[in-house]
Design a protein around this motif. Structure first.
Motif, PDB file in Angstrom:
ATOM      1  N   HIS A   1       1.551  -2.465  -6.817  1.00  0.00           N
ATOM      2  CA  HIS A   1       0.511  -3.442  -6.547  1.00  0.00           C
ATOM      3  C   HIS A   1       0.070  -3.308  -5.093  1.00  0.00           C
ATOM      4  CE1 HIS A   1      -1.759  -7.147  -6.912  1.00  0.00           C
ATOM      5  NE2 HIS A   1      -1.219  -7.536  -5.772  1.00  0.00           N
ATOM      6  N   GLY A   2      -1.108  -2.731  -4.882  1.00  0.00           N
ATOM      7  CA  GLY A   2      -1.630  -2.579  -3.532  1.00  0.00           C
ATOM      8  C   GLY A   2      -2.587  -1.411  -3.452  1.00  0.00           C
ATOM      9  N   TYR A   3      -3.076  -1.149  -2.266  1.00  0.00           N
ATOM     10  CA  TYR A   3      -3.979  -0.040  -1.977  1.00  0.00           C
ATOM     11  C   TYR A   3      -3.197   1.262  -2.114  1.00  0.00           C
ATOM     12  CZ  TYR A   3      -6.677   3.064   1.119  1.00  0.00           C
ATOM     13  OH  TYR A   3      -7.373   4.109   1.661  1.00  0.00           O
ATOM     14  N   CYS A   4      -3.778   2.242  -2.794  1.00  0.00           N
ATOM     15  CA  CYS A   4      -3.096   3.513  -2.984  1.00  0.00           C
ATOM     16  C   CYS A   4      -4.037   4.654  -2.635  1.00  0.00           C
ATOM     17  CB  CYS A   4      -2.629   3.632  -4.428  1.00  0.00           C
ATOM     18  SG  CYS A   4      -1.722   5.137  -4.754  1.00  0.00           S
ATOM     19  N   PHE A   5      -3.591   5.545  -1.758  1.00  0.00           N
ATOM     20  CA  PHE A   5      -4.389   6.711  -1.384  1.00  0.00           C
ATOM     21  C   PHE A   5      -3.479   7.928  -1.423  1.00  0.00           C
ATOM     22  CE2 PHE A   5      -6.366   9.789   1.386  1.00  0.00           C
ATOM     23  CZ  PHE A   5      -7.702   9.715   1.000  1.00  0.00           C
ATOM     24  N   ALA A   6      -3.798   8.868  -2.316  1.00  0.00           N
ATOM     25  CA  ALA A   6      -3.015  10.104  -2.441  1.00  0.00           C
ATOM     26  C   ALA A   6      -3.976  11.274  -2.528  1.00  0.00           C
ATOM     27  CB  ALA A   6      -2.128  10.056  -3.678  1.00  0.00           C
ATOM     28  N   VAL A   7      -3.947  12.148  -1.534  1.00  0.00           N
ATOM     29  CA  VAL A   7      -4.817  13.318  -1.517  1.00  0.00           C
ATOM     30  C   VAL A   7      -4.069  14.479  -0.881  1.00  0.00           C
ATOM     31  CG1 VAL A   7      -5.901  12.693   0.685  1.00  0.00           C
ATOM     32  CG2 VAL A   7      -7.114  14.175  -0.895  1.00  0.00           C
ATOM     33  N   ASP A   8      -4.196  15.659  -1.463  1.00  0.00           N
ATOM     34  CA  ASP A   8      -3.494  16.832  -0.959  1.00  0.00           C
ATOM     35  C   ASP A   8      -4.380  17.618   0.000  1.00  0.00           C
ATOM     36  OD1 ASP A   8      -1.470  18.604  -0.551  1.00  0.00           O
ATOM     37  OD2 ASP A   8      -1.760  19.706  -2.416  1.00  0.00           O
TER      38      ASP A   8
ATOM     39  N   ARG B   1      -8.124  14.725   5.195  1.00  0.00           N
ATOM     40  CA  ARG B   1      -8.410  13.456   4.505  1.00  0.00           C
ATOM     41  C   ARG B   1      -7.219  12.507   4.590  1.00  0.00           C
ATOM     42  NH1 ARG B   1     -10.501  14.526  -1.250  1.00  0.00           N
ATOM     43  NH2 ARG B   1     -10.686  12.273  -1.238  1.00  0.00           N
ATOM     44  N   PHE B   2      -6.004  13.052   4.539  1.00  0.00           N
ATOM     45  CA  PHE B   2      -4.815  12.219   4.693  1.00  0.00           C
ATOM     46  C   PHE B   2      -4.798  11.588   6.082  1.00  0.00           C
ATOM     47  CE2 PHE B   2      -0.564  11.530   6.301  1.00  0.00           C
ATOM     48  CZ  PHE B   2      -0.040  10.675   5.334  1.00  0.00           C
ATOM     49  N   ASP B   3      -5.048  12.405   7.117  1.00  0.00           N
ATOM     50  CA  ASP B   3      -5.060  11.898   8.489  1.00  0.00           C
ATOM     51  C   ASP B   3      -6.111  10.804   8.673  1.00  0.00           C
ATOM     52  OD1 ASP B   3      -3.011  13.639   9.128  1.00  0.00           O
ATOM     53  OD2 ASP B   3      -4.338  15.143  10.043  1.00  0.00           O
ATOM     54  N   ALA B   4      -7.301  10.989   8.080  1.00  0.00           N
ATOM     55  CA  ALA B   4      -8.364   9.994   8.178  1.00  0.00           C
ATOM     56  C   ALA B   4      -7.955   8.695   7.477  1.00  0.00           C
ATOM     57  CB  ALA B   4      -9.661  10.535   7.589  1.00  0.00           C
ATOM     58  N   ALA B   5      -7.347   8.809   6.293  1.00  0.00           N
ATOM     59  CA  ALA B   5      -6.901   7.624   5.558  1.00  0.00           C
ATOM     60  C   ALA B   5      -5.787   6.909   6.312  1.00  0.00           C
ATOM     61  CB  ALA B   5      -6.428   8.015   4.165  1.00  0.00           C
ATOM     62  N   TYR B   6      -4.877   7.664   6.917  1.00  0.00           N
ATOM     63  CA  TYR B   6      -3.792   7.058   7.670  1.00  0.00           C
ATOM     64  C   TYR B   6      -4.320   6.339   8.913  1.00  0.00           C
ATOM     65  CZ  TYR B   6       0.523   6.326  10.185  1.00  0.00           C
ATOM     66  OH  TYR B   6       1.564   5.738  10.859  1.00  0.00           O
ATOM     67  N   LEU B   7      -5.315   6.922   9.574  1.00  0.00           N
ATOM     68  CA  LEU B   7      -5.928   6.277  10.738  1.00  0.00           C
ATOM     69  C   LEU B   7      -6.603   4.976  10.325  1.00  0.00           C
ATOM     70  CD1 LEU B   7      -6.667   6.305  13.738  1.00  0.00           C
ATOM     71  CD2 LEU B   7      -8.671   7.666  13.132  1.00  0.00           C
ATOM     72  N   GLU B   8      -7.347   5.006   9.225  1.00  0.00           N
ATOM     73  CA  GLU B   8      -8.004   3.794   8.724  1.00  0.00           C
ATOM     74  C   GLU B   8      -6.969   2.724   8.374  1.00  0.00           C
ATOM     75  OE1 GLU B   8     -10.531   2.267   4.873  1.00  0.00           O
ATOM     76  OE2 GLU B   8     -10.744   4.370   5.468  1.00  0.00           O
TER      77      GLU B   8
ATOM     78  N   SER C   1       0.825  -1.210   0.000  1.00  0.00           N
ATOM     79  CA  SER C   1       0.000   0.000   0.000  1.00  0.00           C
ATOM     80  C   SER C   1       0.856   1.255   0.000  1.00  0.00           C
ATOM     81  CB  SER C   1      -0.899   0.011   1.234  1.00  0.00           C
ATOM     82  OG  SER C   1      -1.770  -1.093   1.214  1.00  0.00           O
ATOM     83  N   VAL C   2       0.292   2.338  -0.565  1.00  0.00           N
ATOM     84  CA  VAL C   2       0.945   3.642  -0.559  1.00  0.00           C
ATOM     85  C   VAL C   2      -0.038   4.656   0.005  1.00  0.00           C
ATOM     86  CG1 VAL C   2       1.937   5.494  -1.955  1.00  0.00           C
ATOM     87  CG2 VAL C   2       2.399   3.108  -2.554  1.00  0.00           C
ATOM     88  N   ILE C   3       0.372   5.365   1.046  1.00  0.00           N
ATOM     89  CA  ILE C   3      -0.439   6.415   1.660  1.00  0.00           C
ATOM     90  C   ILE C   3       0.388   7.696   1.619  1.00  0.00           C
ATOM     91  CG2 ILE C   3      -1.717   7.136   3.714  1.00  0.00           C
ATOM     92  CD1 ILE C   3      -2.692   4.453   2.886  1.00  0.00           C
ATOM     93  N   THR C   4      -0.120   8.730   0.941  1.00  0.00           N
ATOM     94  CA  THR C   4       0.630   9.972   0.787  1.00  0.00           C
ATOM     95  C   THR C   4      -0.299  11.112   0.385  1.00  0.00           C
ATOM     96  OG1 THR C   4       2.572  10.965  -0.265  1.00  0.00           O
ATOM     97  CG2 THR C   4       1.190   9.563  -1.650  1.00  0.00           C
ATOM     98  N   LYS C   5       0.235  12.318   0.365  1.00  0.00           N
ATOM     99  CA  LYS C   5      -0.509  13.470  -0.148  1.00  0.00           C
ATOM    100  C   LYS C   5      -0.218  13.688  -1.624  1.00  0.00           C
ATOM    101  CE  LYS C   5      -0.512  16.123   4.107  1.00  0.00           C
ATOM    102  NZ  LYS C   5       0.052  17.342   4.693  1.00  0.00           N
ATOM    103  N   ARG C   6       1.006  13.363  -2.058  1.00  0.00           N
ATOM    104  CA  ARG C   6       1.408  13.577  -3.455  1.00  0.00           C
ATOM    105  C   ARG C   6       2.095  12.318  -3.961  1.00  0.00           C
ATOM    106  NH1 ARG C   6       2.860  17.837  -0.471  1.00  0.00           N
ATOM    107  NH2 ARG C   6       1.788  19.787  -0.852  1.00  0.00           N
ATOM    108  N   LEU C   7       1.674  11.868  -5.148  1.00  0.00           N
ATOM    109  CA  LEU C   7       2.240  10.654  -5.722  1.00  0.00           C
ATOM    110  C   LEU C   7       2.663  10.915  -7.158  1.00  0.00           C
ATOM    111  CD1 LEU C   7       2.782   7.575  -5.573  1.00  0.00           C
ATOM    112  CD2 LEU C   7       0.417   7.242  -6.325  1.00  0.00           C
ATOM    113  N   SER C   8       3.894  10.529  -7.475  1.00  0.00           N
ATOM    114  CA  SER C   8       4.403  10.622  -8.834  1.00  0.00           C
ATOM    115  C   SER C   8       4.926   9.241  -9.214  1.00  0.00           C
ATOM    116  CB  SER C   8       5.532  11.655  -8.906  1.00  0.00           C
ATOM    117  OG  SER C   8       6.117  11.646 -10.180  1.00  0.00           O
ATOM    118  N   VAL C   9       4.383   8.687 -10.297  1.00  0.00           N
ATOM    119  CA  VAL C   9       4.751   7.342 -10.716  1.00  0.00           C
ATOM    120  C   VAL C   9       5.224   7.398 -12.168  1.00  0.00           C
ATOM    121  CG1 VAL C   9       3.938   4.974 -11.046  1.00  0.00           C
ATOM    122  CG2 VAL C   9       3.014   6.353  -9.173  1.00  0.00           C
TER     123      VAL C   9
END
Length: 144
Positions: A105-112, A116-123, A90-98
């Motif tokens: 391969h995995g769950y990906c959450f990127a939001v600036d 919302r980042f804090d909520a996703a990180y807690l989850e 999984s990748v949890i971040t505010k900014r993603l460059s690929v």
């Protein structure tokens, strides 16, 4: 003292041919060109060189991946996966460059957005804790 995210001096270097087994916690900026079998946590930037291999979770402020990470990547300020990089987790971040042709391969959450980042990180943290609990099966149901 400058922020560890803006600091460009490397505090720790895991050189080519080096193998570390176990958890590694670093204050500041770290570059990995060797192999780590365990989690890596840094208070600043992390650079994973193109010949580096990490089997474990990686957590830092900004992470650049040129090698292989088999584990989760958490970086509030940003994740960059170079063309030579691969993340199986999984990748949890505010900014993603690929880069083109990267395997992610995995769950990906990127939001600036910090909330919302804090909520996703807690989850993510809660799911990770539940998955690691010896009292639950894969579906998250408690064993009796």
């Amino acid at each position: 003292m400058a922020s560890s995210v803006k600091d460009i001096s490397i505090n720790t270097l895991v050189g080519p041919g080096t193998f570390i087994s176990g958890e590694l916690k670093v204050a500041g900026f770290v570059r990995v060109d060797g192999d780590i079998d365990g989690d890596l946590q840094a208070s600043g930037r992390i650079i994973i060189g193109e010949n580096a291999r990490i089997r474990g979770d990686v957590q830092g402020q900004i992470i650049t991946v040129g090698g292989v990470i088999e584990g989760d990547v958490v970086a509030p300020e940003g994740v960059v996966i170079l063309s030579s990089g691969m993340v199986i987790g999984s990748v949890i971040t505010k900014r993603l460059s690929v880069a083109e042709s990267v395997l992610l391969h995995g769950y990906c959450f990127a939001v600036d957005d910090q909330a919302r980042f804090d909520a996703a990180y807690l989850e993510y943290s809660n799911r990770k804790a539940l998955a690691n609990s010896r009292y639950s099966d894969v579906s998250g149901n408690k064993e009796t």
